[in-house]
Design an enzyme around this catalytic site. Structure first.
Site, mmCIF file in Angstrom:
data_model
loop_
_atom_site.group_PDB
_atom_site.id
_atom_site.type_symbol
_atom_site.label_atom_id
_atom_site.label_comp_id
_atom_site.label_asym_id
_atom_site.label_seq_id
_atom_site.Cartn_x
_atom_site.Cartn_y
_atom_site.Cartn_z
ATOM 1 N N LYS A 173 -82.630 0.731 78.439
ATOM 2 C CA LYS A 173 -83.601 0.003 77.530
ATOM 3 C C LYS A 173 -82.861 0.189 76.117
ATOM 4 O O LYS A 173 -82.808 1.176 75.573
ATOM 5 C CB LYS A 173 -84.731 0.532 77.621
ATOM 6 C CG LYS A 173 -85.667 -0.183 76.853
ATOM 7 C CD LYS A 173 -87.139 0.630 76.460
ATOM 8 C CE LYS A 173 -87.418 0.524 74.861
ATOM 9 N NZ LYS A 173 -87.060 -0.528 73.915
ATOM 10 N N CYS A 282 -77.638 8.323 62.140
ATOM 11 C CA CYS A 282 -78.219 9.557 62.128
ATOM 12 C C CYS A 282 -77.633 10.541 61.569
ATOM 13 O O CYS A 282 -77.933 11.654 61.039
ATOM 14 C CB CYS A 282 -78.633 9.786 63.700
ATOM 15 S SG CYS A 282 -77.218 9.728 64.519
ATOM 16 N N GLU A 384 -87.112 12.829 57.519
ATOM 17 C CA GLU A 384 -85.962 11.787 57.629
ATOM 18 C C GLU A 384 -86.403 10.684 57.144
ATOM 19 O O GLU A 384 -87.417 10.001 57.533
ATOM 20 C CB GLU A 384 -85.333 11.734 59.090
ATOM 21 C CG GLU A 384 -84.234 10.997 59.359
ATOM 22 C CD GLU A 384 -83.934 10.543 60.909
ATOM 23 O OE1 GLU A 384 -84.980 10.303 61.596
ATOM 24 O OE2 GLU A 384 -82.767 10.543 61.187
HETATM 25 P P1 NAD Z 1 -87.378 5.412 68.122
HETATM 26 O O1 NAD Z 1 -87.692 6.688 68.480
HETATM 27 O O2 NAD Z 1 -88.336 4.467 67.553
HETATM 28 O O3 NAD Z 1 -86.815 4.314 69.462
HETATM 29 C C1 NAD Z 1 -85.838 4.639 70.140
HETATM 30 C C2 NAD Z 1 -85.856 3.883 71.615
HETATM 31 O O4 NAD Z 1 -87.170 4.613 72.220
HETATM 32 C C3 NAD Z 1 -86.172 2.425 71.335
HETATM 33 O O5 NAD Z 1 -85.382 1.931 72.391
HETATM 34 C C4 NAD Z 1 -87.723 2.440 71.778
HETATM 35 O O6 NAD Z 1 -88.191 1.316 72.197
HETATM 36 C C5 NAD Z 1 -87.935 3.530 72.634
HETATM 37 N N1 NAD Z 1 -89.228 4.072 72.755
HETATM 38 C C6 NAD Z 1 -90.012 4.033 71.811
HETATM 39 N N2 NAD Z 1 -91.303 4.625 72.269
HETATM 40 C C7 NAD Z 1 -90.949 5.303 73.562
HETATM 41 C C8 NAD Z 1 -91.725 5.707 74.469
HETATM 42 N N3 NAD Z 1 -92.933 6.435 74.191
HETATM 43 N N4 NAD Z 1 -91.015 6.191 75.475
HETATM 44 C C9 NAD Z 1 -89.793 5.940 75.644
HETATM 45 N N5 NAD Z 1 -89.143 5.321 74.946
HETATM 46 C C10 NAD Z 1 -89.781 4.820 73.689
HETATM 47 O O7 NAD Z 1 -85.990 5.347 67.175
HETATM 48 P P2 NAD Z 1 -85.319 4.221 66.257
HETATM 49 O O8 NAD Z 1 -86.390 3.834 65.321
HETATM 50 O O9 NAD Z 1 -85.143 3.091 67.358
HETATM 51 O O10 NAD Z 1 -84.255 4.987 65.862
HETATM 52 C C11 NAD Z 1 -84.055 5.734 64.738
HETATM 53 C C12 NAD Z 1 -84.136 7.143 64.956
HETATM 54 O O11 NAD Z 1 -83.054 7.363 65.883
HETATM 55 C C13 NAD Z 1 -83.675 7.950 63.896
HETATM 56 O O12 NAD Z 1 -84.667 8.867 63.816
HETATM 57 C C14 NAD Z 1 -82.205 8.597 64.204
HETATM 58 O O13 NAD Z 1 -81.874 9.742 63.309
HETATM 59 C C15 NAD Z 1 -82.123 8.422 65.478
HETATM 60 N N6 NAD Z 1 -81.155 8.449 65.997
HETATM 61 C C16 NAD Z 1 -80.293 9.717 66.608
HETATM 62 C C17 NAD Z 1 -79.211 9.683 66.937
HETATM 63 C C18 NAD Z 1 -78.430 11.049 67.550
HETATM 64 O O14 NAD Z 1 -77.196 11.036 68.063
HETATM 65 N N7 NAD Z 1 -79.061 12.273 67.312
HETATM 66 C C19 NAD Z 1 -78.350 8.736 66.923
HETATM 67 C C20 NAD Z 1 -78.910 7.422 66.471
HETATM 68 C C21 NAD Z 1 -80.154 7.654 65.799
#
Ligand code: NAD
Length: 480
Positions: A173, A282, A384
């Site tokens: 997804k 990130c 963050e």
């Molecule tokens: P998010 O957690 O809102 O969403 C990430 C994914 O999870 C999306 O596909 C979203 O639709 C899905 N999602 C949302 N709710 C869910 C649920 N209840 N169950 C399962 N899936 C669900 O994050 P975002 O806003 O898309 O991305 C930004 C965040 O990602 C920041 O916190 C950033 O630091 C982090 N990030 C971390 C890394 C890493 O390698 N550690 C890399 C990139 C981004």
């Protein structure tokens, strides 16, 4: 207007509900396509397809799995320009960044794991003269791969590639905010002849599709990258089902500048580590700590260079910062700038929304922002923000800056700038982050383990760590 489709059991399918969501181009603030508003029924179909493809995919000779992955890598490289344009349109990033970083890295992920598939090995242990133990690593089954919006195809392939290389089938997804490159990727998989059901891509909301992937009993392993709050929700659902989990979460990374650094390198890289991809990486160094004797010189120079950055149309080659991914995210970042002011912060550069004209008049743009005068413990320095906002603080001693660096609940990455080799080792050893860059930033060797400590995540991606993650180890002990 174009309708994105799910990729299930080898074909492009409309969502079973026939409902669609709007897909915005954040540089214009306008809807430019639609994506499936899929739900648990679509995830169920995708999981059945992945389960039924598992037997043949997992028993395919590794060389053949490798050839499929390499073919997909070649197709990504062939379509680099088209994919970069799609990534920029979905996410707001400068198209030149997508061309230079996101899309080449997506191809590299596929290529790297094409090679890993044929080089993966397991261990044997000879127990004195008494026994031989050997480890068998079998792919687990259907894997769930959930990715965020900030580096869309780059992070999507970073999960899918090792899962497929290890012999798992996948239900994936992408973020609902950036679905287009995953859709184009599904077409490339079809062109590469990837057997049906091996990879399934279900578009839609996290609360429906992501949640359904976490809950489905047919998915036994989940690799997730995204926010810490979402990671907790996934763990709460999946852990009681004893699913294997890899969670790559948020960060609040320190960028530590010692007075003996190579000043030019530290400054020019700090511009990237602060503001690349609008600060929506990130690994960006959002808390900058500068040794007091260098503090004024560093701040003056960073402010000068930050003010020279161009916030503009992502399609323009001269643009340094494109659009924020969405209006809601832009407003979240603006609310943190307001909080920083309440907490006593002084804005030395930026701090405001940017209003462009022409094509981008309705877009979501922010100035790169530098804030000083804040305490390391305040909310601005603990939470963050995930935007083009950095704070700069002075420090006096190594012990003090190590304490500051480790003072958040996150532990993803850290950057050190020093020409003193002993100090580089000493400080690196004491910082609680999954990756420490010394005199560089975002330099990656895909063989190395990647991931966060503390609330930045559990599990490691990259290299054989990821291959092992998607397998189950079994030991066979033969008594001699
Ligand atoms: P998010 O957690 O809102 O969403 C990430 C994914 O999870 C999306 O596909 C979203 O639709 C899905 N999602 C949302 N709710 C869910 C649920 N209840 N169950 C399962 N899936 C669900 O994050 P975002 O806003 O898309 O991305 C930004 C965040 O990602 C920041 O916190 C950033 O630091 C982090 N990030 C971390 C890394 C890493 O390698 N550690 C890399 C990139 C981004």
């Amino acid at each position: 207007m174009e309708k994105i489709l799910n990729y299930i059991d080898g074909e492009l399918r409309a969502p079973l509900s026939k409902n669609y969501l709007e897909n915005y181009n954040p540089a214009e603030g306008k809807v430019y396509s639609y994506l499936p508003d899929s739900d648990a029924d679509d995830v169920h179909e995708a999981t059945l397809a992945a389960q039924s493809a598992f037997r043949s995919w997992s028993s395919l000779p590794a060389e053949k799995r490798s050839a499929y992955l390499q073919k997909i890598a070649d197709l990504i490289n062939r379509d680099l320009d088209q994919l970069a344009l799609a990534e920029s349109r979905d996410q707001g990033k400068p198209v030149k960044l997508a061309k230079a970083m996101d899309i080449p890295r997506a191809a590299a992920n596929m290529s790297f794991y094409a090679s890993a598939a044929i080089h993966f090995a397991s261990e044997a242990h000879i127990t004195d003269t008494q026994a031989i133990n050997y480890t068998v690593r079998n792919p687990i089954g259907a894997a769930g791969c959930i990715s965020p919006w900030n580096l869309p195809l780059y992070l999507f392939t970073w999960k899918i590639a090792p899962a497929l290389a290890a012999g798992c089938t996948v239900v994936a997804k992408p973020s609902e905010l950036t679905p287009m490159t995953a859709y184009l990727f599904s077409k490339l998989c079809m062109e590469a002849g990837l057997p049906k059901g091996v990879l399934n891509i279900v578009h839609g909301l996290g609360s429906k599709v992501g949640q359904a992937i976490s809950e489905h009993v047919g998915i036994t392993v989940i690799s997730f990258t995204g926010g810490t709050v979402t990671g907790k929700k996934i763990a709460a659902t999946a852990a009681p089902m004893f699913k294997k989990l890899s969670l790559e979460l948020g960060g609040k990374n320190p960028n530590i500048i010692f007075a003996d650094c190579d000043f030019e390198q530290a400054i020019s890289t700090s511009i990237h580590s602060s503001f690349a991809n609008q600060g929506e990486i990130c690994l960006c160094g959002s808390r900058i700590f500068v040794e007091r004797s260098l503090y004024k010189k560093y701040v003056d120079e960073l402010v000068k260079r930050t003010k020279a950055l161009i916030v503009g149309d992502p399609f323009d080659e001269a643009t340094n910062l494109g659009a924020m991914v969405s209006e809601a995210h832009m407003n979240k970042v603006l609310s943190y700038i307001a909080l920083a002011k309440q907490e006593g912060g002084k804005i030395l550069a930026g701090g405001n929304q940017v209003k462009l004209t022409g094509r981008c008049a309705g877009g979501y743009f922010l100035e790169p922002t530098i804030i000083v005068g804040l305490d390391p413990q305040c909310r601005t320095n603990q939470e963050e923000i995930f935007g083009p906002v950095v704070t700069i603080m002075p420090f006096d001693t190594e012990e003090e800056v190590i304490m500051y660096a480790n003072s958040t609940s996150y532990g993803l990455s850290a950057t050190l700038w020093t020409e003193n080799l002993k100090r580089a080792h000493r400080v690196s050893a004491q910082i609680k982050s999954g990756i420490i860059w010394v005199n560089c930033w975002l330099f990656r060797d895909l063989r190395t383990p990647f991931g966060g400590m503390k609330q930045s995540g559990v599990g490691r991606e990259g290299g054989w760590e990821a291959m092992r993650f998607f397998t189950e180890a079994k030991n066979v002990c033969i008594k001699l």
